[in-house]
Write a protein that holds these residues in place. Structure first.
Motif, PDB file in Angstrom:
ATOM      1  N   TYR A  77       0.828  -1.214   0.000  1.00 17.93           N
ATOM      2  CA  TYR A  77       0.000   0.000   0.000  1.00 17.93           C
ATOM      3  C   TYR A  77       0.855   1.254   0.000  1.00 17.93           C
ATOM      4  CZ  TYR A  77      -2.453   3.900   2.231  1.00 17.93           C
ATOM      5  OH  TYR A  77      -2.927   5.152   2.539  1.00 17.93           O
ATOM      6  N   PRO A 124      -5.553   1.297   2.218  1.00 14.60           N
ATOM      7  CA  PRO A 124      -4.943   0.389   3.193  1.00 14.60           C
ATOM      8  C   PRO A 124      -5.861  -0.765   3.556  1.00 14.60           C
ATOM      9  CG  PRO A 124      -5.753   2.362   4.290  1.00 14.60           C
ATOM     10  CD  PRO A 124      -5.939   2.591   2.808  1.00 14.60           C
ATOM     11  N   THR A 170      -5.308  -4.410   6.232  1.00 13.49           N
ATOM     12  CA  THR A 170      -4.459  -5.349   6.958  1.00 13.49           C
ATOM     13  C   THR A 170      -4.707  -6.773   6.457  1.00 13.49           C
ATOM     14  OG1 THR A 170      -4.441  -3.956   8.932  1.00 13.49           O
ATOM     15  CG2 THR A 170      -3.936  -6.274   9.253  1.00 13.49           C
ATOM     16  N   SER A 172       3.084  -1.184   4.133  1.00 11.27           N
ATOM     17  CA  SER A 172       2.736   0.216   3.880  1.00 11.27           C
ATOM     18  C   SER A 172       4.006   1.006   3.600  1.00 11.27           C
ATOM     19  CB  SER A 172       1.994   0.791   5.088  1.00 11.27           C
ATOM     20  OG  SER A 172       1.752   2.179   4.927  1.00 11.27           O
ATOM     21  N   ASN A 218       1.728   8.233   5.126  1.00 10.68           N
ATOM     22  CA  ASN A 218       0.294   8.165   4.857  1.00 10.68           C
ATOM     23  C   ASN A 218      -0.423   8.092   6.205  1.00 10.68           C
ATOM     24  OD1 ASN A 218       0.196   5.252   5.613  1.00 10.68           O
ATOM     25  ND2 ASN A 218       1.358   4.991   3.705  1.00 10.68           N
ATOM     26  N   ASP A 219      -1.733   8.116   6.185  1.00 10.08           N
ATOM     27  CA  ASP A 219      -2.487   8.131   7.443  1.00 10.08           C
ATOM     28  C   ASP A 219      -2.249   6.871   8.268  1.00 10.08           C
ATOM     29  OD1 ASP A 219      -3.485  10.624   6.868  1.00 10.08           O
ATOM     30  OD2 ASP A 219      -5.404   9.897   6.089  1.00 10.08           O
ATOM     31  N   SER A 220      -2.101   5.721   7.601  1.00 14.42           N
ATOM     32  CA  SER A 220      -1.866   4.474   8.338  1.00 14.42           C
ATOM     33  C   SER A 220      -0.539   4.525   9.075  1.00 14.42           C
ATOM     34  CB  SER A 220      -1.889   3.286   7.366  1.00 14.42           C
ATOM     35  OG  SER A 220      -3.170   3.109   6.819  1.00 14.42           O
ATOM     36  N   SER A 275      -0.679   6.721  12.077  1.00 15.32           N
ATOM     37  CA  SER A 275      -1.437   6.160  13.202  1.00 15.32           C
ATOM     38  C   SER A 275      -0.547   5.359  14.138  1.00 15.32           C
ATOM     39  CB  SER A 275      -2.580   5.282  12.691  1.00 15.32           C
ATOM     40  OG  SER A 275      -2.088   4.057  12.153  1.00 15.32           O
ATOM     41  N   ASN A 298       1.156  -5.741  10.180  1.00 11.00           N
ATOM     42  CA  ASN A 298       1.523  -4.845   9.081  1.00 11.00           C
ATOM     43  C   ASN A 298       3.005  -4.496   9.161  1.00 11.00           C
ATOM     44  OD1 ASN A 298      -1.205  -4.601   8.142  1.00 11.00           O
ATOM     45  ND2 ASN A 298      -1.585  -3.085   9.736  1.00 11.00           N
ATOM     46  N   TYR A 332       5.547  -1.388   8.136  1.00  9.61           N
ATOM     47  CA  TYR A 332       5.596   0.015   7.725  1.00  9.61           C
ATOM     48  C   TYR A 332       7.032   0.364   7.345  1.00  9.61           C
ATOM     49  CZ  TYR A 332       1.043   0.228  10.003  1.00  9.61           C
ATOM     50  OH  TYR A 332      -0.262   0.002  10.370  1.00  9.61           O
TER      51      TYR A 332
END
Length: 201
Positions: free
Chosen positions: A62, A96, A98, A102, A106-108, A111, A132, A134
């Motif tokens: 993503y 996004p 799960t 990622s 980005n917003d994910s 977070s 996930n 990142y």
């Protein structure tokens, strides 16, 4: 404009081919890795993450719809190498879901406390949380330059490091002939929390 995009894509593809060699030897001499002890304040997640089983996967790659070209190209390179390693197809999406890998800010990512804009130029962080992965770095926008007049491809460098550390990929020289991609139809990775930044940062 199209020629500009093509030129950027070619340059980025060359950088990805250099992979970790570029990161360690050219772009950021003396780069160091730090195993960070949970600076975001979120609970540590030690659960292994299964990326592929018997050449199948439900993990997506993503990135935000407006991600810089460098991040989009890094996503394509990540999908290509993971497929070569496992035989599984990792879809690239701009929404996004799960489990996912990622890429970029980005917003994910935000977070879980990750924001590439707050990182030093050319640095990145790789973090696993809640099944996930990142990979977030300092990335210049397509129309931006760094204070030194160049570009920062932190997420791209992070992808190269992830492939080296988690998948055991090696780049012995630029180009496909220099790639060493271990074959493994099933791939599970340990929890990760890696920060790398150049000495000048």
């Amino acid at each position: 404009m199209m020629m500009g995009l093509m030129k950027t894509s070619v340059i980025h593809a060359m950088a990805m081919s250099l992979g970790v060699l570029l990161w360690l030897c050219v772009a950021v001499p003396g780069a160091s890795a730090v195993q960070d002890s949970n600076p975001t304040g979120t609970p540590e997640d030690k659960t292994p993450i299964t990326l592929a089983t018997d050449s199948k996967t439900n993990v997506i790659i993503y990135h935000a719809p407006d991600a810089p070209i460098s991040v989009q190209m890094a996503a394509k390179e990540l999908a290509r190498i993971l497929r070569a390693a496992t035989g599984a197809t990792f879809e690239i999406r701009t929404e996004p879901a799960t489990p996912m890998i990622s890429l970029g800010s980005n917003d994910s990512a935000k977070s879980v406390g990750l924001d590439g804009a707050s990182m030093p130029e050319e640095s990145f962080r790789i973090l696993t949380r809640d099944q996930n992965v990142y990979i977030v770095g300092h990335d210049t926008r397509d129309d931006q330059r760094t204070a030194r007049g160049g570009r920062s491809w932190g997420t791209s460098y992070g992808v190269s490091t992830f492939l080296e550390r988690a998948v055991n990929v090696r780049w012995l020289m630029p180009g496909p002939v220099g790639e060493v991609i271990p074959q493994q139809s099933s791939l599970t990775i340990s929890s990760l929390d890696i920060i790398e930044k150049p000495d000048f940062a």
